[in-house]
Design a protein around this motif. Sequence first.
Motif, PDB file in Angstrom:
ATOM      1  N   SER A   1     -12.379 -10.301  13.629  1.00 54.64           N
ATOM      2  CA  SER A   1     -12.430  -9.622  12.331  1.00 54.64           C
ATOM      3  C   SER A   1     -12.011 -10.563  11.203  1.00 54.64           C
ATOM      4  O   SER A   1     -12.522 -10.485  10.086  1.00 54.64           O
ATOM      5  CB  SER A   1     -11.544  -8.369  12.343  1.00 54.64           C
ATOM      6  OG  SER A   1     -10.167  -8.710  12.374  1.00 54.64           O
ATOM      7  N   TYR A   2     -11.076 -11.458  11.504  1.00 57.69           N
ATOM      8  CA  TYR A   2     -10.642 -12.459  10.530  1.00 57.69           C
ATOM      9  C   TYR A   2     -11.795 -13.406  10.177  1.00 57.69           C
ATOM     10  O   TYR A   2     -12.059 -13.677   9.000  1.00 57.69           O
ATOM     11  CB  TYR A   2      -9.462 -13.235  11.102  1.00 57.69           C
ATOM     12  CG  TYR A   2      -8.928 -14.351  10.234  1.00 57.69           C
ATOM     13  CD1 TYR A   2      -8.160 -14.088   9.107  1.00 57.69           C
ATOM     14  CD2 TYR A   2      -9.180 -15.685  10.571  1.00 57.69           C
ATOM     15  CE1 TYR A   2      -7.655 -15.124   8.330  1.00 57.69           C
ATOM     16  CE2 TYR A   2      -8.677 -16.719   9.802  1.00 57.69           C
ATOM     17  CZ  TYR A   2      -7.919 -16.435   8.674  1.00 57.69           C
ATOM     18  OH  TYR A   2      -7.435 -17.463   7.913  1.00 57.69           O
TER      19      TYR A   2
ATOM     20  N   GLU B   1      -4.179  -8.899   3.377  1.00 57.40           N
ATOM     21  CA  GLU B   1      -3.650  -7.670   3.953  1.00 57.40           C
ATOM     22  C   GLU B   1      -3.659  -6.519   2.962  1.00 57.40           C
ATOM     23  O   GLU B   1      -3.200  -5.431   3.256  1.00 57.40           O
ATOM     24  CB  GLU B   1      -2.225  -7.902   4.468  1.00 57.40           C
ATOM     25  CG  GLU B   1      -2.151  -8.936   5.584  1.00 57.40           C
ATOM     26  CD  GLU B   1      -0.741  -9.125   6.078  1.00 57.40           C
ATOM     27  OE1 GLU B   1      -0.028  -8.123   6.214  1.00 57.40           O
ATOM     28  OE2 GLU B   1      -0.348 -10.275   6.330  1.00 57.40           O
ATOM     29  N   GLU B   2      -4.200  -6.768   1.774  1.00 56.71           N
ATOM     30  CA  GLU B   2      -4.141  -5.724   0.757  1.00 56.71           C
ATOM     31  C   GLU B   2      -5.474  -4.978   0.617  1.00 56.71           C
ATOM     32  O   GLU B   2      -5.639  -3.901   1.130  1.00 56.71           O
ATOM     33  CB  GLU B   2      -3.730  -6.362  -0.587  1.00 56.71           C
ATOM     34  CG  GLU B   2      -2.413  -7.117  -0.506  1.00 56.71           C
ATOM     35  CD  GLU B   2      -1.274  -6.269   0.045  1.00 56.71           C
ATOM     36  OE1 GLU B   2      -1.264  -5.050  -0.198  1.00 56.71           O
ATOM     37  OE2 GLU B   2      -0.415  -6.813   0.731  1.00 56.71           O
ATOM     38  N   LYS B   3      -6.432  -5.596  -0.087  1.00 56.12           N
ATOM     39  CA  LYS B   3      -7.717  -4.948  -0.309  1.00 56.12           C
ATOM     40  C   LYS B   3      -8.814  -5.959  -0.023  1.00 56.12           C
ATOM     41  O   LYS B   3      -9.349  -6.575  -0.937  1.00 56.12           O
ATOM     42  CB  LYS B   3      -7.821  -4.425  -1.739  1.00 56.12           C
ATOM     43  CG  LYS B   3      -7.205  -3.056  -1.949  1.00 56.12           C
ATOM     44  CD  LYS B   3      -7.818  -2.415  -3.156  1.00 56.12           C
ATOM     45  CE  LYS B   3      -7.660  -0.903  -3.094  1.00 56.12           C
ATOM     46  NZ  LYS B   3      -8.400  -0.236  -4.169  1.00 56.12           N
ATOM     47  N   PRO B   4      -9.142  -6.166   1.242  1.00 60.53           N
ATOM     48  CA  PRO B   4     -10.077  -7.232   1.574  1.00 60.53           C
ATOM     49  C   PRO B   4     -11.438  -7.101   0.910  1.00 60.53           C
ATOM     50  O   PRO B   4     -12.036  -8.086   0.525  1.00 60.53           O
ATOM     51  CB  PRO B   4     -10.193  -7.147   3.100  1.00 60.53           C
ATOM     52  CG  PRO B   4      -9.685  -5.788   3.459  1.00 60.53           C
ATOM     53  CD  PRO B   4      -8.666  -5.443   2.424  1.00 60.53           C
TER      54      PRO B   4
ATOM     55  N   THR C   1      -2.798  -8.884  11.851  1.00 62.62           N
ATOM     56  CA  THR C   1      -2.325  -8.066  10.746  1.00 62.62           C
ATOM     57  C   THR C   1      -2.968  -6.684  10.862  1.00 62.62           C
ATOM     58  O   THR C   1      -3.873  -6.478  11.676  1.00 62.62           O
ATOM     59  CB  THR C   1      -2.708  -8.677   9.386  1.00 62.62           C
ATOM     60  OG1 THR C   1      -4.148  -8.658   9.269  1.00 62.62           O
ATOM     61  CG2 THR C   1      -2.198 -10.109   9.247  1.00 62.62           C
ATOM     62  N   LYS C   2      -2.532  -5.783  10.019  1.00 65.66           N
ATOM     63  CA  LYS C   2      -3.109  -4.441  10.028  1.00 65.66           C
ATOM     64  C   LYS C   2      -4.588  -4.494   9.653  1.00 65.66           C
ATOM     65  O   LYS C   2      -5.415  -3.743  10.184  1.00 65.66           O
ATOM     66  CB  LYS C   2      -2.338  -3.545   9.053  1.00 65.66           C
ATOM     67  CG  LYS C   2      -2.746  -2.094   9.079  1.00 65.66           C
ATOM     68  CD  LYS C   2      -1.699  -1.206   8.423  1.00 65.66           C
ATOM     69  CE  LYS C   2      -1.227  -1.706   7.088  1.00 65.66           C
ATOM     70  NZ  LYS C   2      -0.271  -0.790   6.431  1.00 65.66           N
ATOM     71  N   THR C   3      -4.934  -5.382   8.750  1.00 64.41           N
ATOM     72  CA  THR C   3      -6.312  -5.505   8.312  1.00 64.41           C
ATOM     73  C   THR C   3      -7.169  -6.268   9.305  1.00 64.41           C
ATOM     74  O   THR C   3      -8.315  -5.906   9.567  1.00 64.41           O
ATOM     75  CB  THR C   3      -6.378  -6.218   6.936  1.00 64.41           C
ATOM     76  OG1 THR C   3      -5.570  -5.505   6.004  1.00 64.41           O
ATOM     77  CG2 THR C   3      -7.799  -6.287   6.427  1.00 64.41           C
ATOM     78  N   HIS C   4      -6.599  -7.352   9.883  1.00 66.43           N
ATOM     79  CA  HIS C   4      -7.350  -8.183  10.824  1.00 66.43           C
ATOM     80  C   HIS C   4      -6.572  -8.268  12.142  1.00 66.43           C
ATOM     81  O   HIS C   4      -5.818  -9.198  12.379  1.00 66.43           O
ATOM     82  CB  HIS C   4      -7.573  -9.571  10.241  1.00 66.43           C
ATOM     83  CG  HIS C   4      -8.348  -9.564   8.958  1.00 66.43           C
ATOM     84  ND1 HIS C   4      -9.666  -9.190   8.891  1.00 66.43           N
ATOM     85  CD2 HIS C   4      -7.976  -9.855   7.686  1.00 66.43           C
ATOM     86  CE1 HIS C   4     -10.078  -9.264   7.640  1.00 66.43           C
ATOM     87  NE2 HIS C   4      -9.068  -9.652   6.899  1.00 66.43           N
TER      88      HIS C   4
ATOM     89  N   SER D   1       0.849  -1.187   0.000  1.00 71.20           N
ATOM     90  CA  SER D   1       0.000   0.000   0.000  1.00 71.20           C
ATOM     91  C   SER D   1       0.889   1.243   0.000  1.00 71.20           C
ATOM     92  O   SER D   1       1.499   1.590   1.014  1.00 71.20           O
ATOM     93  CB  SER D   1      -0.911  -0.006   1.229  1.00 71.20           C
ATOM     94  OG  SER D   1      -1.725   1.134   1.231  1.00 71.20           O
TER      95      SER D   1
ATOM     96  N   PHE E   1     -14.323 -11.726   8.066  1.00 73.10           N
ATOM     97  CA  PHE E   1     -13.919 -11.661   6.664  1.00 73.10           C
ATOM     98  C   PHE E   1     -14.373 -12.908   5.915  1.00 73.10           C
ATOM     99  O   PHE E   1     -14.955 -12.845   4.835  1.00 73.10           O
ATOM    100  CB  PHE E   1     -12.396 -11.514   6.546  1.00 73.10           C
ATOM    101  CG  PHE E   1     -11.902 -11.670   5.138  1.00 73.10           C
ATOM    102  CD1 PHE E   1     -11.923 -10.607   4.261  1.00 73.10           C
ATOM    103  CD2 PHE E   1     -11.440 -12.902   4.677  1.00 73.10           C
ATOM    104  CE1 PHE E   1     -11.493 -10.756   2.950  1.00 73.10           C
ATOM    105  CE2 PHE E   1     -11.000 -13.053   3.373  1.00 73.10           C
ATOM    106  CZ  PHE E   1     -11.033 -11.971   2.509  1.00 73.10           C
TER     107      PHE E   1
END
Length: 303
Positions: free
Chosen positions: A198-199, A166-169, A190-193, A73, A202
């Motif tokens: 949250s994982y 981790e990119e664009k969920p 991760t930063k996203t999860h 990113s 997803f």
Amino acid sequence: MKKVHIISLGDTYMFRLAVALREKGYSVSCSGADIMGAEADILREKDILLADLQPINDPFKEKIDFVVSPLQSVSDHPELIRAKESGLLILSVPELVLGMAKDKIRLVFCNPRHPNRIMSMVLKALRKQNMRCDYVALNEIPGQEKQISLSYDARISLLEGDAFLEEKPLAHQQYKPHILIMSDLLWHPTKTHSTFESYVDFWRGMVASIERDGKFIYNQNIPLLQDLADTVREDITAVPYLPHPIVRTDDNIELETRYGRVPVTLFDEEFLGDINAARLACRHLGVNDKEFYAIFECIFGNC
């Protein structure tokens, strides 16, 4: 001929994507400052231009159909800024992949402990039946030299499902699989999860995104996957699997099948589960069980 520019940042995966797009017939340029040695030689051999995106006032920009952003990113990257100012279409890798698979039967694989092992079995079975397919993986595919293969005429697309978490969920969930295959869940912060919840959310969203009348093939031994299966829409068929039955002999391990016994080289529960997952996926693609087991016969030289 469509023209595409890839912002690679020296990433090996973007290098492979550039080659795959070129082999599909696109005209490709690729940021090449950090690409050296054998990879740079291959790009030149494939007639891929190693260059940064041209300045805004350069007429070359008018020829570009779209720009592929890097996996990392980097919103402030000069080439991305230049592309935005030039009004060029910018696609993330998942968005590009979805666009190229939108008219194909999409199989999405989530196999975090042994990435792409199930995909590898399905790919071998399809090839043995001369059934063409595209495939896109971030991790290595066992037994395959390439990680990406794209075409216009294949009707099937095999996609690694947990490659871009981790990119664009949100873009990634838009894969909208016709068949989703999940062997396990393997979370790390991760930063996203940042949380396990949250994982799981997803993947709940991924299951919800399965196309109408699609299939959810899942490992019945994983309670969380069973929970996901229990909540699928009415039009989705949840297909559970367990490890494939085996027979132990003095010399080896063999799969117990209705067509006789089939020798295998591995026999841990995860591998035997992956075999059943691949077998069930192949059924839905028109490859029957007998044809599927033939890929193991080939391993032992009995094709």
